[in-house]
Enzyme design. Structure first.
Site, PDB file in Angstrom:
ATOM      1  N   HIS A   1      24.617  -1.521  17.104  1.00  0.00           N
ATOM      2  CA  HIS A   1      25.664  -1.651  18.128  1.00  0.00           C
ATOM      3  C   HIS A   1      25.736  -3.123  18.509  1.00  0.00           C
ATOM      4  O   HIS A   1      24.865  -3.610  19.239  1.00  0.00           O
ATOM      5  CB  HIS A   1      25.269  -0.815  19.345  1.00  0.00           C
TER       6      HIS A   1
ATOM      7  N   SER B   1      32.402  -1.075  21.662  1.00  0.00           N
ATOM      8  CA  SER B   1      31.542  -0.755  22.796  1.00  0.00           C
ATOM      9  C   SER B   1      32.377  -0.285  23.992  1.00  0.00           C
ATOM     10  O   SER B   1      33.171   0.635  23.863  1.00  0.00           O
ATOM     11  CB  SER B   1      30.667  -1.970  23.147  1.00  0.00           C
TER      12      SER B   1
ATOM     13  N   ASP C   1      22.748   2.993  15.589  1.00  0.00           N
ATOM     14  CA  ASP C   1      23.021   2.679  16.995  1.00  0.00           C
ATOM     15  C   ASP C   1      22.690   3.905  17.835  1.00  0.00           C
ATOM     16  O   ASP C   1      23.313   4.958  17.677  1.00  0.00           O
ATOM     17  CB  ASP C   1      24.500   2.298  17.138  1.00  0.00           C
TER      18      ASP C   1
END
Length: 476
Positions: free
Chosen positions: A453, A180, A395
């Site tokens: 994610h 991330s 994601d």
């Protein structure tokens, strides 16, 4: 005189070791886990910055395989401001997870995680930057001055000091890993380590490469890719995609406010995606009860949302509520704020007001001074590093198509034998991979089928297989 100098240096090193050793502890048991821990857990603080004002907290778990030979991994969680503990228990990177079936009366229970990456690596989970998790500053004047550059510099200093404190791991292969928002600070740290090694700084770090999952890399490119992602996943129609692409000229973030047709198309796009869970489009979209995962795009769906907010206030008897992943995050808040837990972890009393999984208040003071790290990746391709980039393919926050695009921009050579081919776990397709090279540099990019994610949270078995094979130099 020379002998006296050597003795003085040795004394100072011993003194430094004992000062730092006082801030680290071996943890043999934890509240909520039955019996002694069947792995070696160490927690502690490393001071960085002026006069060690910033105290960065960490969890270190020795490999459950061969600690002397397995890689040493520094894990950076995203946010910015998400604790390393979040990756440890929720992303299945660590050997513990919450046992929801046996947790009652706000007393979360822990169990062993069969898919922990510590089966094949020694892992340091860091709470960074300061203000994250249990990390704190003695004097909070440094707290408002945070940015990407400072965060990377402090984490780099942390790692140097940690290795001085743990000399037996200096020779282990070192990988910097994260996911991330770590996609912003991690390449900067890798560059600092690489430069430090070339400058002869001690201790020399045995850096072999880095790993990034669902990485924030370029704010504009990541966000722009969401429209293409929505089209490829059949979330918007072919006609709407073509119209949006034509009217916005491929720019969906920094839109000319006078471009009415583009804004109208984007409103239609948002109408199609606003009720989806951005982290994983296959899971329910839920009211956030704990700190959320990062939002990728600037034109967030809620800007155009016509959902009646009163729907969120109706009693549960009137609304059928699906299971939501966000509900799991409450367990970490309950557990980590328990005073017996903090005592067991040897957290400094009074150092923080409240532990949160992701400290969103950092957004008020944290400056995102690095908008793109593509330039760092381009610099690093001149080195002989191994790189693994992976993306959960459902994601929408950081879509795989955007990540694939910046990797392509590095102009590496595609390995003809590994050009977008499936890889398997338990005889089932786990994702699709491709490999690039430039001299002794190599980069493997792979998708994780059905993962969001962040990917290991959704597909732990596949991700453990991925990292185990990659560390061992085996094909995925």
């Amino acid at each position: 005189m020379c002998i006296m100098t050597v003795l003085l240096q040795a004394f100072l090193l011993v003194l430094l070791f004992h000062i730092n050793a006082a801030s680290r502890s071996i943890i043999t048991s934890l509240p909520g886990f039955p019996g002694d821990l069947p792995f070696k857990l160490e927690t502690g603080y490393i001071g960085v910055g002026d006069s060690d004002n910033v105290q960065l907290f960490y969890y270190f778990i020795e490999s459950q395989g061969s600690p002397m030979y397995d890689p040493l991994v520094l894990w950076l969680t995203g946010g910015p401001g998400c604790s390393g503990f979040s990756a440890l228990v929720y992303e299945n990177i660590g050997p513990l997870s919450f046992d929801y079936a046996h947790s009652f009366d706000n007393k979360p229970q822990l169990k062993l995680n069969p898919y922990s990456w510590t089966k094949v690596a020694n892992i340091i989970f860091i709470d960074a930057p300061v203000g994250t998790g249990f990390s704190y500053a003695k004097y909070w004047d440094e707290y408002p001055n945070l940015n990407d550059t400072i965060s990377a510099a402090q984490t780099y200093q942390f790692l140097r000091k940690w290795l001085v404190d743990h000399p037996r791991f200096i020779s282990n292969p070192l990988y910097i890993t994260g996911d991330s928002y770590a996609g912003i600070v991690l390449p900067i740290i890798v560059q600092k380590i690489s430069d430090g090694n070339e400058d002869g700084l001690e201790p020399a770090m045995n850096l072999q490469g880095y790993v990034l999952g669902n990485p924030v890399t370029d704010e504009v490119q990541d966000a722009n890719s969401q429209v293409l992602f929505a089209y490829l996943k059949a979330l918007i129609s072919h006609d709407l995609y073509q119209s949006t692409k034509r009217n916005c000229k491929g720019e969906y973030v920094n839109v000319d406010p006078n471009n009415a047709v583009c804004l109208y198309d984007l409103e239609l796009v948002n109408e199609c995606v606003q009720d989806l869970d951005e982290a994983n489009i296959l899971e329910p979209s839920c009211e956030t009860l704990e700190t959320p995962k990062p939002i990728g795009r600037k034109w967030h769906p809620q800007e155009f949302s016509n959902k009646d907010p009163i729907d969120l206030l109706l009693p549960s008897s009137q609304v059928s509520r699906p299971w939501c992943r966000e509900y799991n995050y409450i367990s970490s808040r309950l557990w980590a704020n328990d005073k017996t837990v903090q005592s067991a972890l040897h957290v400094v009393k009074g150092s923080i007001k409240e532990w949160v999984r992701c400290n969103t208040s950092l957004k008020d003071s944290y400056v995102n001074d690095v908008s793109s790290t593509v330039i760092y990746h381009k610099n690093l391709i001149r080195k002989s590093y191994r790189v693994l980039i992976y993306s959960g393919d459902v994601d929408m926050a950081i879509p795989y198509v955007g990540t694939f695009a910046w990797i392509e921009s590095l102009n590496l050579t595609i390995d003809d034998e590994i050009s977008w081919k499936p890889w398997f776990v338990n005889a089932q397709v786990a994702g699709y991979k491709t490999k690039y090279t430039l001299g002794k540099y190599e980069l493997t990019y792979t998708t994780i089928k059905g993962a969001g994610h962040t990917a290991p949270e959704y597909k732990p078995e596949a991700c453990l297989a991925m990292i185990s094979r990659w560390f061992a130099l085996y094909p995925l």
